[in-house]
Design an enzyme around this catalytic site. Structure first.
Site, PDB file in Angstrom:
ATOM      1  N   HIS A  54       1.084 -47.857   4.473  1.00 24.01           N
ATOM      2  CA  HIS A  54       1.936 -47.230   3.457  1.00 24.01           C
ATOM      3  C   HIS A  54       2.355 -45.810   3.851  1.00 24.01           C
ATOM      4  CE1 HIS A  54      -1.792 -45.305   1.726  1.00 24.01           C
ATOM      5  NE2 HIS A  54      -0.916 -44.367   1.406  1.00 24.01           N
TER       6      HIS A  54
ATOM      7  N   GLY B 195      -2.234 -37.190   0.104  1.00 27.15           N
ATOM      8  CA  GLY B 195      -2.318 -36.449   1.356  1.00 27.15           C
ATOM      9  C   GLY B 195      -3.476 -36.898   2.220  1.00 27.15           C
TER      10      GLY B 195
ATOM     11  N   SER C  68      -4.241 -40.160   2.383  1.00 26.63           N
ATOM     12  CA  SER C  68      -3.888 -41.520   2.787  1.00 26.63           C
ATOM     13  C   SER C  68      -3.910 -41.679   4.310  1.00 26.63           C
ATOM     14  CB  SER C  68      -2.492 -41.878   2.283  1.00 26.63           C
ATOM     15  OG  SER C  68      -2.480 -42.068   0.896  1.00 26.63           O
ATOM     16  N   GLY C  69      -4.410 -42.826   4.743  1.00 19.60           N
ATOM     17  CA  GLY C  69      -4.428 -43.118   6.175  1.00 19.60           C
ATOM     18  C   GLY C  69      -5.619 -42.549   6.903  1.00 19.60           C
TER      19      GLY C  69
END
Length: 270
Positions: free
Chosen positions: A74, A215, A217-218
């Site tokens: 995403h 922020g 994410s990942g």
């Protein structure tokens, strides 16, 4: 020359191994986010995008090989231009030993559906345009063995430059937060995430105090083995839309151990 280069990279990888930082993290039982020790999560990267004449942090990621970064599907848009910052602690400062590398390829899992995050497959791999040299500030993450399932209440750390609170500013310095793993049976119960959570995910947190946030994410969910080595068991995927730290809505991570074969296949064929 290429043979010499790869030999040097192999020696560097052997020297530093994976999952054992040169600057060990200061891990405490403190509940809540805190500044990480500089360079203590040396596989953490900042994925940045270019817009309006400047580069900005958008997501975290994990260095899993000298030319591969793992992040969330995403985080990736086909319309954006990206670069990866490696060896960073303070995004607002110039830091010796850090590098910025552009992607040469970005592979998003073919089953990812941006309109249905709860379906899973929130994983992507970024092939870097060049190999990075491992150092005391840049090291590789260890990944868990295939199908490893963490026990309930396993203490792990989420790291990133995400917001410290809902709608708050992004911090400059890398943050870490201690989260306890919530087992699948609990996390998928009706009063928690219900059927939104799949068995290919990991839940951690849900105490209403600390979680991943926008922020992050990942980025990685870091969990320590009995021998002291750190493994990245999760990729920050989603959380509550009401609040980052919402009770009984723990942070949800893509479970890395569900995708070992996909990771290996992508790296081998690209």
């Amino acid at each position: 020359m290429l043979g010499i280069l790869f030999a040097v990279l192999a020696l560097a990888s052997a020297a530093f191994g994976c999952g054992v930082p040169s600057y060990p993290p200061l891990v405490t039982r403190v509940v809540g986010g805190e500044n990480a020790r500089p360079y203590s999560w040396p596989w953490q990267v900042s994925l940045q995008y270019y817009a309006n004449g400047k580069w900005s942090h958008t997501c975290g990621g994990t260095l899993i090989a000298t030319n591969w970064v793992m992040t969330a599907a995403h985080c990736i848009s086909s319309t954006m231009t990206y670069k990866v910052l490696i060896g960073k602690y303070n995004l607002a400062a110039t830091e010796a030993g850090s590098v910025a590398v552009s992607p040469s390829r970005i592979i998003v899992h073919r089953n990812w559906n941006s309109n249905n995050v709860a379906n899973g497959y929130d994983i992507a791999l970024i092939k870097l345009s060049q190999h990075v040299t491992l150092s005391d500030k840049i090291q590789l993450a260890c990944l868990p063995a295939a199908q490893t399932i963490l026990s309930s209440n396993t203490p792990c750390y989420v790291t990133g430059w995400g917001r410290l609170q809902t709608n708050g500013p992004l911090p400059d310095k890398l943050q870490q937060g201690r989260l306890l793993v919530v087992n699948y049976a609990t996390c998928s119960s009706a009063s928690w995430w219900g059927t939104t959570v799949k068995s290919t995910m990991v839940c951690a947190g849900g105490d209403g105090v600390i979680s991943s946030c926008s922020g992050d994410s990942g980025g990685p969910l870091n969990c320590q083995r009995a021998d002291g080595t750190w493994e990245v068991h999760g990729i920050v995927s989603f959380g509550s839309s009401i609040s980052c730290n919402y009770y009984h809505k723990p942070s949800v991570f893509t479970r890395v151990s569900a995708y070992n074969s996909w990771i290996q296949q992508v790296m081998a064929t690209n």
